[in-house]
Design a protein around this motif. Structure first.
Motif, PDB file in Angstrom:
ATOM      1  N   ASP A 287       0.822  -1.216   0.000  1.00  0.00           N
ATOM      2  CA  ASP A 287       0.000   0.000   0.000  1.00  0.00           C
ATOM      3  C   ASP A 287       0.853   1.262   0.000  1.00  0.00           C
ATOM      4  N   GLN A 288       1.999   1.223   0.671  1.00  0.00           N
ATOM      5  CA  GLN A 288       2.890   2.382   0.663  1.00  0.00           C
ATOM      6  C   GLN A 288       3.521   2.598  -0.708  1.00  0.00           C
ATOM      7  N   ALA A 289       3.694   1.519  -1.477  1.00  0.00           N
ATOM      8  CA  ALA A 289       4.376   1.609  -2.768  1.00  0.00           C
ATOM      9  C   ALA A 289       3.480   2.161  -3.868  1.00  0.00           C
ATOM     10  N   VAL A 290       2.158   2.115  -3.658  1.00  0.00           N
ATOM     11  CA  VAL A 290       1.202   2.563  -4.684  1.00  0.00           C
ATOM     12  C   VAL A 290       0.613   3.892  -4.248  1.00  0.00           C
ATOM     13  N   SER A 291       0.876   4.940  -5.028  1.00  0.00           N
ATOM     14  CA  SER A 291       0.420   6.269  -4.613  1.00  0.00           C
ATOM     15  C   SER A 291      -0.908   6.665  -5.233  1.00  0.00           C
ATOM     16  N   LEU A 292      -1.340   5.989  -6.322  1.00  0.00           N
ATOM     17  CA  LEU A 292      -2.561   6.417  -7.006  1.00  0.00           C
ATOM     18  C   LEU A 292      -3.149   5.253  -7.783  1.00  0.00           C
ATOM     19  N   VAL A 293      -4.465   5.070  -7.650  1.00  0.00           N
ATOM     20  CA  VAL A 293      -5.209   4.114  -8.475  1.00  0.00           C
ATOM     21  C   VAL A 293      -6.317   4.889  -9.177  1.00  0.00           C
ATOM     22  N   VAL A 294      -6.373   4.784 -10.510  1.00  0.00           N
ATOM     23  CA  VAL A 294      -7.358   5.541 -11.286  1.00  0.00           C
ATOM     24  C   VAL A 294      -8.117   4.595 -12.209  1.00  0.00           C
ATOM     25  N   PRO A 295      -9.333   4.968 -12.631  1.00  0.00           N
ATOM     26  CA  PRO A 295     -10.032   4.176 -13.647  1.00  0.00           C
ATOM     27  C   PRO A 295      -9.407   4.396 -15.022  1.00  0.00           C
ATOM     28  N   LEU A 296      -9.724   3.513 -15.943  1.00  0.00           N
ATOM     29  CA  LEU A 296      -9.153   3.589 -17.293  1.00  0.00           C
ATOM     30  C   LEU A 296      -9.363   4.965 -17.924  1.00  0.00           C
ATOM     31  N   GLU A 297     -10.532   5.552 -17.705  1.00  0.00           N
ATOM     32  CA  GLU A 297     -10.846   6.840 -18.332  1.00  0.00           C
ATOM     33  C   GLU A 297      -9.906   7.953 -17.893  1.00  0.00           C
ATOM     34  N   GLU A 298      -9.258   7.780 -16.728  1.00  0.00           N
ATOM     35  CA  GLU A 298      -8.372   8.831 -16.221  1.00  0.00           C
ATOM     36  C   GLU A 298      -6.894   8.498 -16.407  1.00  0.00           C
ATOM     37  N   SER A 299      -6.582   7.400 -17.111  1.00  0.00           N
ATOM     38  CA  SER A 299      -5.192   6.958 -17.217  1.00  0.00           C
ATOM     39  C   SER A 299      -4.307   7.959 -17.954  1.00  0.00           C
ATOM     40  N   ALA A 300      -4.837   8.568 -19.024  1.00  0.00           N
ATOM     41  CA  ALA A 300      -4.030   9.537 -19.775  1.00  0.00           C
ATOM     42  C   ALA A 300      -3.706  10.754 -18.915  1.00  0.00           C
ATOM     43  N   ASN A 301      -4.698  11.233 -18.169  1.00  0.00           N
ATOM     44  CA  ASN A 301      -4.455  12.381 -17.288  1.00  0.00           C
ATOM     45  C   ASN A 301      -3.457  12.030 -16.190  1.00  0.00           C
ATOM     46  N   ALA A 302      -3.515  10.783 -15.701  1.00  0.00           N
ATOM     47  CA  ALA A 302      -2.572  10.361 -14.660  1.00  0.00           C
ATOM     48  C   ALA A 302      -1.143  10.376 -15.193  1.00  0.00           C
ATOM     49  N   LEU A 303      -0.958   9.876 -16.413  1.00  0.00           N
ATOM     50  CA  LEU A 303       0.374   9.909 -17.027  1.00  0.00           C
ATOM     51  C   LEU A 303       0.846  11.347 -17.230  1.00  0.00           C
ATOM     52  N   ARG A 304      -0.069  12.209 -17.648  1.00  0.00           N
ATOM     53  CA  ARG A 304       0.296  13.616 -17.868  1.00  0.00           C
ATOM     54  C   ARG A 304       0.706  14.265 -16.548  1.00  0.00           C
ATOM     55  N   SER A 305      -0.034  13.999 -15.492  1.00  0.00           N
ATOM     56  CA  SER A 305       0.305  14.567 -14.182  1.00  0.00           C
ATOM     57  C   SER A 305       1.658  14.062 -13.703  1.00  0.00           C
ATOM     58  N   TRP A 306       1.927  12.772 -13.916  1.00  0.00           N
ATOM     59  CA  TRP A 306       3.211  12.189 -13.528  1.00  0.00           C
ATOM     60  C   TRP A 306       4.344  12.829 -14.307  1.00  0.00           C
ATOM     61  N   SER A 307       4.128  13.059 -15.594  1.00  0.00           N
ATOM     62  CA  SER A 307       5.159  13.673 -16.429  1.00  0.00           C
ATOM     63  C   SER A 307       5.471  15.095 -15.978  1.00  0.00           C
ATOM     64  N   GLU A 308       4.431  15.805 -15.550  1.00  0.00           N
ATOM     65  CA  GLU A 308       4.613  17.198 -15.136  1.00  0.00           C
ATOM     66  C   GLU A 308       5.204  17.310 -13.741  1.00  0.00           C
ATOM     67  N   ASN A 309       5.007  16.291 -12.904  1.00  0.00           N
ATOM     68  CA  ASN A 309       5.497  16.348 -11.524  1.00  0.00           C
ATOM     69  C   ASN A 309       5.960  14.957 -11.105  1.00  0.00           C
ATOM     70  N   PRO A 310       7.127  14.500 -11.621  1.00  0.00           N
ATOM     71  CA  PRO A 310       7.566  13.114 -11.398  1.00  0.00           C
ATOM     72  C   PRO A 310       7.744  12.746  -9.933  1.00  0.00           C
ATOM     73  N   SER A 311       8.169  13.673  -9.095  1.00  0.00           N
ATOM     74  CA  SER A 311       8.444  13.337  -7.696  1.00  0.00           C
ATOM     75  C   SER A 311       7.173  13.166  -6.869  1.00  0.00           C
ATOM     76  N   ARG A 312       6.027  13.542  -7.432  1.00  0.00           N
ATOM     77  CA  ARG A 312       4.774  13.482  -6.683  1.00  0.00           C
ATOM     78  C   ARG A 312       4.242  12.052  -6.574  1.00  0.00           C
ATOM     79  N   PHE A 313       4.644  11.172  -7.498  1.00  0.00           N
ATOM     80  CA  PHE A 313       4.067   9.835  -7.557  1.00  0.00           C
ATOM     81  C   PHE A 313       5.139   8.759  -7.379  1.00  0.00           C
ATOM     82  N   LYS A 314       4.732   7.662  -6.747  1.00  0.00           N
ATOM     83  CA  LYS A 314       5.597   6.476  -6.666  1.00  0.00           C
ATOM     84  C   LYS A 314       5.158   5.464  -7.721  1.00  0.00           C
TER      85      LYS A 314
END
Length: 321
Positions: A287-314
């Motif tokens: 549970d500590q290793a996973v920082s975010l779980v999203v539905p398929l519809e939000e996967s592209a936005n999740a990747l975009r957010s990770w790209s813009e702020n890499p240190s925010r996500f594990k």
């Protein structure tokens, strides 16, 4: 989001309902157009938990599985040596061929690993195997002190594997949250190179000798060089990542230290079985290793957010349920 044809299970294939897919650094590089192995357009997804919907006698319907995303030709030099993980013609899901970020997928039976694990845990199996394979390549034993450079998903696998082998592990990163997670995965000591001098701390922690094994899981020219500079005489250096640009070395150290310098690629079946054993025993902070779980519809936005702020996500996972 688009509609693609339903997969057809060929002879020896198992039809699966995809339940969850994890994103790793290679997915992020693919999203950014920086993965030299990927061609576009490409469906991503190689860290997968799935459920059998059309099985056989050994895998009945309803069985939850992790899967190995690699192929092997059986004929190249690597395959003939019993090391299909490094097949010359390997095609990884989501990289050289379309991946599992779809509702269903057909896979060969031998690529599936049933286990009594949660969907999150099954999704973590493949990324952890990469670090486990690196530990195997480094011949890590209980007598070793191991330094792992980089405490992302792959580095965490190496830390957990080294700890499982009884080694003392030093975890190196620039992020305190990642270092705290590394301790939970089995790390004995940590070095934050944003505020500590790595060379001095490594000497302090190894009684002046340097680590017996250094596993490089970052992929920068500076850390590629540092691995060779910091490892003890007659030590082993294992490279998991690869630098995105040429690396200049002081090659004198290769000979003077009589180093074993090893590459590590993908994983073998025994690595998958070892990780499953670790997770079934509850010896990894899932549970500590996973920082975010999203539905398929939000996967592209999740990747975009990770790209813009890499240190925010594990670790980001996409749920298809």
């Amino acid at each position: 989001m688009e509609t693609v044809p339903e997969p057809v299970a060929g002879e020896g294939d198992i039809l699966l309902k995809v339940r969850m897919v994890g994103f790793c650094g290679s997915d992020l590089n693919s999203f950014r157009g920086l993965n030299p192995l990927v061609s576009f357009p490409r469906i991503p997804g190689h860290e997968v938990s799935a459920t059998v919907v059309q099985g056989d006698g050994s895998l009945p319907i309803g069985t939850d599985v992790a899967l190995s995303p690699y192929t092997s030709c059986g004929r190249c030099a690597s395959c003939r040596r019993g090391r299909p993980n490094a097949c010359q013609f390997n095609q990884t899901l989501g990289v050289q061929r379309d991946g599992a970020l779809t509702e269903s997928i057909a896979m060969p039976r031998e690529k599936l690993y049933p286990a009594k694990l949660t969907l999150k845990e099954l999704c973590l199996v493949e990324p952890l195997t990469v670090g486990f394979h690196a530990a195997s390549r480094g011949r890590i034993s209980a007598e070793d002190t191991v330094a792992v450079m980089g405490c992302g998903g792959v580095g965490l696998g190496a830390i957990a594997a080294a700890n499982a082998r009884g080694a003392r592990t030093i975890c190196i990163d620039v992020d305190d949250e990642k270092l705290a997670l590394a301790r939970s995965a089995g790390g004995a000591s940590t070095i934050n190179t944003a505020r500590e001098e790595m060379h001095a701390r490594l000497l302090e922690l190894t009684e002046g000798r340097g680590p017996d094994v250094v596993i490089e899981a970052i992929g920068l020219p500076a850390t590629f060089r540092a691995a060779v500079e910091e490892v003890a005489f007659t030590g082993r250096v294992v490279y998991i990542g690869y630098a995105k640009e040429p690396v200049s070395y002081e090659t004198r150290l290769f000979v003077q230290k009589e180093l074993d310098i090893l590459g590590s690629r993908n994983a073998l079946p025994e690595d998958f079985r070892a990780v499953i054993t670790l997770l079934e025993a509850g010896k990894f902070p899932v549970d500590q290793a996973v920082s975010l779980v999203v539905p398929l519809e939000e996967s592209a936005n999740a990747l975009r957010s990770w790209s813009e702020n890499p240190s925010r996500f594990k670790k980001i996972m996409v749920s298809l349920d």
